[in-house]
Motif scaffolding. Sequence first.
Motif, PDB file in Angstrom:
ATOM      1  N   GLU A   1      11.204   6.208   5.031  1.00  0.00           N
ATOM      2  CA  GLU A   1      11.326   5.467   6.282  1.00  0.00           C
ATOM      3  C   GLU A   1       9.980   5.142   6.915  1.00  0.00           C
ATOM      4  OE1 GLU A   1      14.084   4.064   7.521  1.00  0.00           O
ATOM      5  OE2 GLU A   1      14.863   4.725   5.589  1.00  0.00           O
ATOM      6  N   GLN A   2       8.917   5.497   6.255  1.00  0.00           N
ATOM      7  CA  GLN A   2       7.608   5.178   6.799  1.00  0.00           C
ATOM      8  C   GLN A   2       6.678   4.732   5.690  1.00  0.00           C
ATOM      9  OE1 GLN A   2       6.003   8.655   8.616  1.00  0.00           O
ATOM     10  NE2 GLN A   2       5.721   9.757   6.722  1.00  0.00           N
ATOM     11  N   ASN A   3       5.675   3.993   6.061  1.00  0.00           N
ATOM     12  CA  ASN A   3       4.617   3.611   5.138  1.00  0.00           C
ATOM     13  C   ASN A   3       3.323   3.770   5.910  1.00  0.00           C
ATOM     14  OD1 ASN A   3       2.562   2.027   3.781  1.00  0.00           O
ATOM     15  ND2 ASN A   3       4.213   1.379   2.427  1.00  0.00           N
ATOM     16  N   THR A   4       2.709   4.925   5.777  1.00  0.00           N
ATOM     17  CA  THR A   4       1.521   5.279   6.532  1.00  0.00           C
ATOM     18  C   THR A   4       0.418   4.239   6.388  1.00  0.00           C
ATOM     19  OG1 THR A   4       2.029   7.609   6.264  1.00  0.00           O
ATOM     20  CG2 THR A   4      -0.240   7.068   6.830  1.00  0.00           C
ATOM     21  N   VAL A   5       0.221   3.757   5.181  1.00  0.00           N
ATOM     22  CA  VAL A   5      -0.871   2.822   4.917  1.00  0.00           C
ATOM     23  C   VAL A   5      -0.651   1.514   5.668  1.00  0.00           C
ATOM     24  CG1 VAL A   5      -2.110   1.540   3.146  1.00  0.00           C
ATOM     25  CG2 VAL A   5      -1.293   3.846   2.655  1.00  0.00           C
ATOM     26  N   LEU A   6       0.477   0.869   5.440  1.00  0.00           N
ATOM     27  CA  LEU A   6       0.724  -0.434   6.064  1.00  0.00           C
ATOM     28  C   LEU A   6       0.927  -0.322   7.571  1.00  0.00           C
ATOM     29  CD1 LEU A   6       3.011  -2.178   3.428  1.00  0.00           C
ATOM     30  CD2 LEU A   6       0.529  -2.296   3.681  1.00  0.00           C
ATOM     31  N   GLN A   7       1.576   0.738   8.037  1.00  0.00           N
ATOM     32  CA  GLN A   7       1.759   0.909   9.471  1.00  0.00           C
ATOM     33  C   GLN A   7       0.424   1.090  10.178  1.00  0.00           C
ATOM     34  OE1 GLN A   7       4.773   4.057   8.995  1.00  0.00           O
ATOM     35  NE2 GLN A   7       6.103   2.834  10.330  1.00  0.00           N
ATOM     36  N   THR A   8      -0.491   1.819   9.582  1.00  0.00           N
ATOM     37  CA  THR A   8      -1.818   1.997  10.170  1.00  0.00           C
ATOM     38  C   THR A   8      -2.570   0.673  10.211  1.00  0.00           C
ATOM     39  OG1 THR A   8      -1.898   4.280   9.397  1.00  0.00           O
ATOM     40  CG2 THR A   8      -4.000   3.263  10.000  1.00  0.00           C
ATOM     41  N   LEU A   9      -2.521  -0.087   9.122  1.00  0.00           N
ATOM     42  CA  LEU A   9      -3.192  -1.386   9.106  1.00  0.00           C
ATOM     43  C   LEU A   9      -2.627  -2.315  10.176  1.00  0.00           C
ATOM     44  CD1 LEU A   9      -3.532  -2.016   5.272  1.00  0.00           C
ATOM     45  CD2 LEU A   9      -5.371  -1.463   6.874  1.00  0.00           C
ATOM     46  N   ALA A  10      -1.304  -2.349  10.309  1.00  0.00           N
ATOM     47  CA  ALA A  10      -0.678  -3.225  11.306  1.00  0.00           C
ATOM     48  C   ALA A  10      -1.052  -2.818  12.727  1.00  0.00           C
ATOM     49  CB  ALA A  10       0.840  -3.217  11.130  1.00  0.00           C
ATOM     50  N   ARG A  11      -1.171  -1.541  12.955  1.00  0.00           N
ATOM     51  CA  ARG A  11      -1.512  -1.033  14.286  1.00  0.00           C
ATOM     52  C   ARG A  11      -2.979  -1.281  14.632  1.00  0.00           C
ATOM     53  NH1 ARG A  11       0.682   3.523  13.447  1.00  0.00           N
ATOM     54  NH2 ARG A  11      -1.147   4.588  12.688  1.00  0.00           N
ATOM     55  N   GLU A  12      -3.855  -1.207  13.649  1.00  0.00           N
ATOM     56  CA  GLU A  12      -5.289  -1.241  13.918  1.00  0.00           C
ATOM     57  C   GLU A  12      -5.983  -2.578  13.651  1.00  0.00           C
ATOM     58  OE1 GLU A  12      -6.927   1.331  15.275  1.00  0.00           O
ATOM     59  OE2 GLU A  12      -5.117   2.555  15.295  1.00  0.00           O
TER      60      GLU A  12
ATOM     61  N   GLY B   1       0.835  -1.189   0.000  1.00  0.00           N
ATOM     62  CA  GLY B   1       0.000   0.000   0.000  1.00  0.00           C
ATOM     63  C   GLY B   1       0.868   1.234   0.000  1.00  0.00           C
ATOM     64  N   ALA B   2       0.429   2.269  -0.698  1.00  0.00           N
ATOM     65  CA  ALA B   2       1.223   3.496  -0.764  1.00  0.00           C
ATOM     66  C   ALA B   2       0.340   4.698  -1.033  1.00  0.00           C
ATOM     67  CB  ALA B   2       2.277   3.376  -1.856  1.00  0.00           C
ATOM     68  N   LEU B   3       0.798   5.825  -0.536  1.00  0.00           N
ATOM     69  CA  LEU B   3       0.195   7.105  -0.888  1.00  0.00           C
ATOM     70  C   LEU B   3       0.959   7.599  -2.104  1.00  0.00           C
ATOM     71  CD1 LEU B   3      -0.020   8.673   2.679  1.00  0.00           C
ATOM     72  CD2 LEU B   3      -1.860   7.570   1.382  1.00  0.00           C
ATOM     73  N   ALA B   4       0.285   7.727  -3.225  1.00  0.00           N
ATOM     74  CA  ALA B   4       0.935   8.123  -4.471  1.00  0.00           C
ATOM     75  C   ALA B   4       0.835   9.629  -4.686  1.00  0.00           C
ATOM     76  CB  ALA B   4       0.297   7.388  -5.639  1.00  0.00           C
ATOM     77  N   ASN B   5       1.947  10.203  -5.138  1.00  0.00           N
ATOM     78  CA  ASN B   5       2.016  11.619  -5.491  1.00  0.00           C
ATOM     79  C   ASN B   5       1.743  12.539  -4.301  1.00  0.00           C
ATOM     80  OD1 ASN B   5       2.481  10.801  -8.210  1.00  0.00           O
ATOM     81  ND2 ASN B   5       0.280  10.468  -8.391  1.00  0.00           N
TER      82      ASN B   5
ATOM     83  N   TYR C   1      18.100  -1.520  -4.685  1.00  0.00           N
ATOM     84  CA  TYR C   1      16.802  -2.129  -4.412  1.00  0.00           C
ATOM     85  C   TYR C   1      15.684  -1.385  -5.124  1.00  0.00           C
ATOM     86  CZ  TYR C   1      19.115  -4.661  -0.654  1.00  0.00           C
ATOM     87  OH  TYR C   1      19.940  -5.479   0.058  1.00  0.00           O
ATOM     88  N   ALA C   2      14.580  -2.084  -5.340  1.00  0.00           N
ATOM     89  CA  ALA C   2      13.372  -1.458  -5.879  1.00  0.00           C
ATOM     90  C   ALA C   2      12.776  -0.547  -4.814  1.00  0.00           C
ATOM     91  CB  ALA C   2      12.365  -2.535  -6.274  1.00  0.00           C
ATOM     92  N   SER C   3      11.841   0.284  -5.209  1.00  0.00           N
ATOM     93  CA  SER C   3      11.278   1.252  -4.266  1.00  0.00           C
ATOM     94  C   SER C   3      10.323   0.631  -3.254  1.00  0.00           C
ATOM     95  CB  SER C   3      10.564   2.356  -5.039  1.00  0.00           C
ATOM     96  OG  SER C   3       9.491   1.809  -5.765  1.00  0.00           O
ATOM     97  N   ILE C   4       9.870  -0.590  -3.453  1.00  0.00           N
ATOM     98  CA  ILE C   4       8.964  -1.219  -2.486  1.00  0.00           C
ATOM     99  C   ILE C   4       9.800  -1.844  -1.392  1.00  0.00           C
ATOM    100  CG2 ILE C   4       7.268  -3.044  -2.114  1.00  0.00           C
ATOM    101  CD1 ILE C   4       6.265  -2.551  -4.917  1.00  0.00           C
ATOM    102  N   ASN C   5       9.791  -1.203  -0.216  1.00  0.00           N
ATOM    103  CA  ASN C   5      10.583  -1.730   0.876  1.00  0.00           C
ATOM    104  C   ASN C   5       9.741  -2.031   2.121  1.00  0.00           C
ATOM    105  OD1 ASN C   5      10.127   0.898   1.546  1.00  0.00           O
ATOM    106  ND2 ASN C   5      12.254   1.460   1.860  1.00  0.00           N
ATOM    107  N   TRP C   6       8.432  -2.047   1.972  1.00  0.00           N
ATOM    108  CA  TRP C   6       7.514  -2.423   3.037  1.00  0.00           C
ATOM    109  C   TRP C   6       6.532  -3.438   2.467  1.00  0.00           C
ATOM    110  CZ3 TRP C   6       7.347  -0.203   7.994  1.00  0.00           C
ATOM    111  CH2 TRP C   6       8.184   0.898   8.196  1.00  0.00           C
ATOM    112  N   ARG C   7       6.177  -4.432   3.252  1.00  0.00           N
ATOM    113  CA  ARG C   7       5.170  -5.424   2.860  1.00  0.00           C
ATOM    114  C   ARG C   7       4.273  -5.691   4.050  1.00  0.00           C
ATOM    115  NH1 ARG C   7       8.752 -10.394   0.480  1.00  0.00           N
ATOM    116  NH2 ARG C   7       7.198 -10.772  -1.095  1.00  0.00           N
TER     117      ARG C   7
END
Length: 180
Positions: free
Chosen positions: A48-59, A38-42, A76-82
């Motif tokens: 160092e953060q991924n708001t979308v995935l971090q919120t899902l993991a927390r909630e 998940g990502a916020l585009a543009n 590395y590719a730009s996707i560094n959070w899963r």
Amino acid sequence: MTRHLLLLSQNQASRQMPLNSGVRAQGGEVAREIEFFGALANIEHGPEQNTVLQTLAREIDDFHLYKQVFQPGVAYASINWRGVLGRSAEVAAIAALLWNIYVDKVEPHFEEKKAFQPALIIIMKDGAGNGENIRIDASHNDREVFIRDFTEKVERLRTSADGEEVVETIETSEQWIKIE
């Protein structure tokens, strides 16, 4: 008497199932884990953060978050959070939370003049590599339609053909570390 036979049959069947296969998708099939990007585009934000995935993991219960382990000197590719949506995670709750992230983080940027429109992008894959994508941008204005569409896509992936266990594959890799 039929009811008692049915209960006996269900109990016998459950004893023969693997421990982690008891959670069922909406259609009654065994629910599969789903890899989630998940990502916020543009929208400006740091790597160092991924708001979308971090919120899902927390909630969300049974949502696992991983961050890539970088080795010096390797590109590395730009996707560094899963994220991984586990078997028991509630799909409607996730959809509602994603809509709230969209309203809070994406909608406020619609008035800005940018070459590319802000959006929330979700990419999901099952263990067999089947995928579904969702892009929520200014063209979306109906929360209930989004929740229905998201739920249908997740359920399609959860009931797809057998594939590898997503969490097991990630956790046995030396490239990812579990954050939450």
